[in-house]
Design a protein around this motif. Sequence first.
Motif, PDB file in Angstrom:
ATOM      1  N   LEU A 142     -17.403 -64.163 -22.805  1.00 42.72           N
ATOM      2  CA  LEU A 142     -16.339 -65.116 -22.520  1.00 42.72           C
ATOM      3  C   LEU A 142     -15.022 -64.584 -23.089  1.00 42.72           C
ATOM      4  O   LEU A 142     -14.891 -64.381 -24.295  1.00 42.72           O
ATOM      5  N   ILE A 143     -14.054 -64.351 -22.222  1.00 39.29           N
ATOM      6  CA  ILE A 143     -12.784 -63.761 -22.615  1.00 39.29           C
ATOM      7  C   ILE A 143     -11.670 -64.747 -22.263  1.00 39.29           C
ATOM      8  O   ILE A 143     -11.483 -65.079 -21.087  1.00 39.29           O
ATOM      9  N   THR A 144     -10.957 -65.232 -23.282  1.00 41.24           N
ATOM     10  CA  THR A 144     -10.020 -66.334 -23.080  1.00 41.24           C
ATOM     11  C   THR A 144      -8.581 -65.929 -23.389  1.00 41.24           C
ATOM     12  O   THR A 144      -8.336 -64.991 -24.138  1.00 41.24           O
ATOM     13  N   PRO A 145      -7.606 -66.657 -22.831  1.00 42.92           N
ATOM     14  CA  PRO A 145      -6.191 -66.317 -22.988  1.00 42.92           C
ATOM     15  C   PRO A 145      -5.534 -67.085 -24.133  1.00 42.92           C
ATOM     16  O   PRO A 145      -6.173 -67.875 -24.824  1.00 42.92           O
ATOM     17  N   TRP A 146      -4.215 -66.887 -24.257  1.00 43.23           N
ATOM     18  CA  TRP A 146      -3.468 -67.440 -25.381  1.00 43.23           C
ATOM     19  C   TRP A 146      -2.680 -68.689 -25.034  1.00 43.23           C
ATOM     20  O   TRP A 146      -2.192 -69.383 -25.931  1.00 43.23           O
ATOM     21  N   ASN A 147      -2.513 -69.033 -23.762  1.00 46.88           N
ATOM     22  CA  ASN A 147      -1.546 -70.082 -23.424  1.00 46.88           C
ATOM     23  C   ASN A 147      -2.057 -71.509 -23.655  1.00 46.88           C
ATOM     24  O   ASN A 147      -1.320 -72.383 -24.081  1.00 46.88           O
ATOM     25  N   ILE A 153     -11.237 -72.012 -24.101  1.00 51.68           N
ATOM     26  CA  ILE A 153     -12.494 -71.833 -24.831  1.00 51.68           C
ATOM     27  C   ILE A 153     -13.468 -72.939 -24.448  1.00 51.68           C
ATOM     28  O   ILE A 153     -14.655 -72.690 -24.192  1.00 51.68           O
ATOM     29  N   ALA A 154     -12.960 -74.168 -24.369  1.00 49.85           N
ATOM     30  CA  ALA A 154     -13.818 -75.324 -24.076  1.00 49.85           C
ATOM     31  C   ALA A 154     -14.485 -75.221 -22.716  1.00 49.85           C
ATOM     32  O   ALA A 154     -15.677 -75.510 -22.574  1.00 49.85           O
ATOM     33  N   VAL A 155     -13.728 -74.799 -21.681  1.00 51.25           N
ATOM     34  CA  VAL A 155     -14.293 -74.788 -20.331  1.00 51.25           C
ATOM     35  C   VAL A 155     -15.254 -73.632 -20.114  1.00 51.25           C
ATOM     36  O   VAL A 155     -15.881 -73.531 -19.046  1.00 51.25           O
ATOM     37  N   LYS A 156     -15.407 -72.773 -21.113  1.00 50.95           N
ATOM     38  CA  LYS A 156     -16.388 -71.700 -21.029  1.00 50.95           C
ATOM     39  C   LYS A 156     -17.555 -71.934 -22.001  1.00 50.95           C
ATOM     40  O   LYS A 156     -18.724 -71.899 -21.607  1.00 50.95           O
ATOM     41  N   VAL A 157     -17.241 -72.166 -23.260  1.00 51.61           N
ATOM     42  CA  VAL A 157     -18.296 -72.299 -24.271  1.00 51.61           C
ATOM     43  C   VAL A 157     -19.155 -73.529 -24.034  1.00 51.61           C
ATOM     44  O   VAL A 157     -20.396 -73.454 -24.089  1.00 51.61           O
ATOM     45  N   PHE A 158     -18.552 -74.677 -23.763  1.00 48.36           N
ATOM     46  CA  PHE A 158     -19.332 -75.904 -23.654  1.00 48.36           C
ATOM     47  C   PHE A 158     -20.268 -75.909 -22.438  1.00 48.36           C
ATOM     48  O   PHE A 158     -21.442 -76.283 -22.567  1.00 48.36           O
ATOM     49  N   PRO A 159     -19.835 -75.482 -21.244  1.00 45.80           N
ATOM     50  CA  PRO A 159     -20.793 -75.377 -20.138  1.00 45.80           C
ATOM     51  C   PRO A 159     -21.887 -74.346 -20.405  1.00 45.80           C
ATOM     52  O   PRO A 159     -23.037 -74.543 -20.000  1.00 45.80           O
ATOM     53  N   ALA A 160     -21.533 -73.251 -21.073  1.00 51.65           N
ATOM     54  CA  ALA A 160     -22.552 -72.245 -21.386  1.00 51.65           C
ATOM     55  C   ALA A 160     -23.617 -72.825 -22.311  1.00 51.65           C
ATOM     56  O   ALA A 160     -24.819 -72.624 -22.100  1.00 51.65           O
ATOM     57  N   LEU A 161     -23.191 -73.546 -23.332  1.00 54.18           N
ATOM     58  CA  LEU A 161     -24.150 -74.199 -24.234  1.00 54.18           C
ATOM     59  C   LEU A 161     -24.982 -75.231 -23.476  1.00 54.18           C
ATOM     60  O   LEU A 161     -26.204 -75.319 -23.665  1.00 54.18           O
ATOM     61  N   ALA A 162     -24.333 -76.012 -22.631  1.00 50.21           N
ATOM     62  CA  ALA A 162     -25.017 -77.089 -21.924  1.00 50.21           C
ATOM     63  C   ALA A 162     -26.107 -76.571 -20.995  1.00 50.21           C
ATOM     64  O   ALA A 162     -27.141 -77.219 -20.803  1.00 50.21           O
ATOM     65  N   MET A 167     -23.908 -66.600 -25.916  1.00 51.77           N
ATOM     66  CA  MET A 167     -22.588 -66.080 -25.566  1.00 51.77           C
ATOM     67  C   MET A 167     -21.915 -65.314 -26.689  1.00 51.77           C
ATOM     68  O   MET A 167     -22.257 -65.465 -27.868  1.00 51.77           O
ATOM     69  N   ILE A 168     -20.925 -64.506 -26.265  1.00 49.83           N
ATOM     70  CA  ILE A 168     -20.005 -63.831 -27.163  1.00 49.83           C
ATOM     71  C   ILE A 168     -18.601 -64.203 -26.707  1.00 49.83           C
ATOM     72  O   ILE A 168     -18.238 -63.990 -25.550  1.00 49.83           O
ATOM     73  N   LEU A 169     -17.820 -64.787 -27.607  1.00 48.15           N
ATOM     74  CA  LEU A 169     -16.450 -65.182 -27.294  1.00 48.15           C
ATOM     75  C   LEU A 169     -15.466 -64.160 -27.845  1.00 48.15           C
ATOM     76  O   LEU A 169     -15.537 -63.798 -29.021  1.00 48.15           O
ATOM     77  N   LYS A 170     -14.556 -63.699 -26.977  1.00 51.02           N
ATOM     78  CA  LYS A 170     -13.421 -62.899 -27.422  1.00 51.02           C
ATOM     79  C   LYS A 170     -12.147 -63.662 -27.101  1.00 51.02           C
ATOM     80  O   LYS A 170     -11.674 -63.698 -25.964  1.00 51.02           O
ATOM     81  N   PRO A 171     -11.542 -64.318 -28.114  1.00 49.82           N
ATOM     82  CA  PRO A 171     -10.264 -64.987 -27.860  1.00 49.82           C
ATOM     83  C   PRO A 171      -9.158 -63.962 -27.664  1.00 49.82           C
ATOM     84  O   PRO A 171      -9.311 -62.786 -27.994  1.00 49.82           O
ATOM     85  N   SER A 172      -8.029 -64.431 -27.159  1.00 51.39           N
ATOM     86  CA  SER A 172      -6.883 -63.545 -27.023  1.00 51.39           C
ATOM     87  C   SER A 172      -6.435 -63.039 -28.388  1.00 51.39           C
ATOM     88  O   SER A 172      -6.410 -63.782 -29.367  1.00 51.39           O
ATOM     89  N   GLU A 173      -6.055 -61.771 -28.435  1.00 51.01           N
ATOM     90  CA  GLU A 173      -5.544 -61.206 -29.680  1.00 51.01           C
ATOM     91  C   GLU A 173      -4.199 -61.812 -30.065  1.00 51.01           C
ATOM     92  O   GLU A 173      -3.757 -61.700 -31.215  1.00 51.01           O
ATOM     93  N   ASP A 202      -8.701 -56.732 -29.058  1.00 46.38           N
ATOM     94  CA  ASP A 202      -7.930 -56.658 -27.825  1.00 46.38           C
ATOM     95  C   ASP A 202      -8.820 -56.216 -26.665  1.00 46.38           C
ATOM     96  O   ASP A 202     -10.038 -56.043 -26.815  1.00 46.38           O
ATOM     97  N   GLY A 203      -8.196 -56.025 -25.507  1.00 41.68           N
ATOM     98  CA  GLY A 203      -8.961 -55.656 -24.324  1.00 41.68           C
ATOM     99  C   GLY A 203      -9.701 -54.337 -24.447  1.00 41.68           C
ATOM    100  O   GLY A 203     -10.921 -54.277 -24.218  1.00 41.68           O
ATOM    101  N   PRO A 204      -9.017 -53.258 -24.812  1.00 42.53           N
ATOM    102  CA  PRO A 204      -9.712 -51.968 -24.909  1.00 42.53           C
ATOM    103  C   PRO A 204     -10.811 -51.945 -25.963  1.00 42.53           C
ATOM    104  O   PRO A 204     -11.866 -51.333 -25.749  1.00 42.53           O
ATOM    105  N   SER A 205     -10.604 -52.605 -27.111  1.00 44.19           N
ATOM    106  CA  SER A 205     -11.569 -52.515 -28.206  1.00 44.19           C
ATOM    107  C   SER A 205     -12.778 -53.419 -28.017  1.00 44.19           C
ATOM    108  O   SER A 205     -13.895 -53.056 -28.408  1.00 44.19           O
ATOM    109  N   VAL A 206     -12.578 -54.584 -27.406  1.00 47.33           N
ATOM    110  CA  VAL A 206     -13.679 -55.553 -27.271  1.00 47.33           C
ATOM    111  C   VAL A 206     -13.898 -55.974 -25.823  1.00 47.33           C
ATOM    112  O   VAL A 206     -15.025 -56.063 -25.357  1.00 47.33           O
TER     113      VAL A 206
END
Length: 474
Positions: A142-147, A153-162, A167-173, A202-206
């Motif tokens: 799960l790769i999420t943005p900053w805006n 995060i919610a619209v990805k993590v919560f349905p995945a759990l449900a 999962m592995i979450l990578k928030p925006s740097e 960031d994108g290249p590292s993770v």
Amino acid sequence: MREYLKFYIDGEWVEPAQSTTMTVVNPATEEVAGTVAVGSVGDVDRAVAAARKAFATWSMASVAARVALLQSISEVYTKRRPDLAAALTEEMGAPTALANGFQLDLGAGHLGTVIESLQNFTFEEQQGQTLIVKEPIGVCGLITPWNWPLNQIAVKVFPALATGCTMILKPSERAPFSGQIFAEILDEAGVPAGVFNLVQGDGPSVGVPLSSHRDVDMVSFTGSTRAGIDIAKNAAAGVKRVTQELGGKGPNIVLDDASFAENVGKGVVTMMLNSGQTCSAPSRMLVPSGRMEEAIEVARTAAATVTVGDDAGIGPVVAESQFTKIQDLIQRGIDDGATLVAGGPGRPDGLTKGYYVQPTVFADVKNDMTIAREEIFGPVLTILGYDSIDHAVDIANDTDYGLAGYVAGEDIDLARSIARRIRAGSVAINDGFDFCAPFGGYKQSGNGREWGAFGFDDYLETKGILGYGTGGDA
């Protein structure tokens, strides 16, 4: 000064594989707000292995157990709201009212909707002698943005759990603080070890090793169309599912009626929310050509009501690079001959520090101008004229994007007919809003759907068990 130097992997806060860090700048002050560890291939491998191991158990958890976990998360989320709001303000410059309000409310709203949807979701259905089963897809990146950090995060993590995924979450740097606190919330709520993992970077590292990892079954990404294309290429070799919510250039068709002025004013203010950093923003306002001058006067007045600064209506844009891009596009609009109604280049009066952009409105815009075609991702509205409803729909659909559209007017039957013709994943009539409605894009705005029960589908595989009803008591 925040310092987050550990990742959440397999139910523990662990040291990164490498000692690389990055600084996070508060865009309101242009000062360093904290330091965050940067992950690597080794961290991704470790997190994916933990998620793969946990999937064997969590995928078999009962609906009741999943509901109980989500309810526990809701309780801790509520308790940690002040911490989350402070993080949002520091990492992306969100004014206090926005951070404490809509930014947090979106995450809470999605969580409540997922709980309700899960309690009513049908995972198995018998059709004749065949049992149709919807099963969790597996390990999700799960790769999420900053805006809108918590919303995404919610619209990805919560349905995945449900749905029983791990999962592995990578928030925006650019907005890692809220993601780190989110991991603390899930840990306190009792998420089983390995079900949820957090790796910053960031994108290249993770992002690249996560989206291309052979043991990741699906990738859900929200961000720019350019980055979404790269994610899809990285994932292609593994034939994994990729869902994307990407850019937008939303049309807002304002009808010719007695509510015209009110709807133009609303459209201006709505566009400026979150400093215009919303992929579904109504960034192209379409008005009857004969009422363009009236729209200009209303828009000028509305834009003047949008205050900018610390604890104001809107805050800064997220980074210097974004500020520079927006300034260049504002100048391009002027150079291309659009009428500058409000705002313009440079910071608002009285603000000498921070990446603040003036609430800007252009009128007499042609749909082939750069400002009408490119996603600006700042508080910049373009107003275009239309000669007929058919013309308005043609302009609305003449875009590479198709994430969201808007229709504002008193004739509900006409608004409904227009909404059906707009090529976008969601169309709001007169400010309609629904946590249960599907959200996602046509064309270069992505694929897949999030929000409500529709958000479950991307995390599920469909299996047919033939002959299931033969013999026995079935």
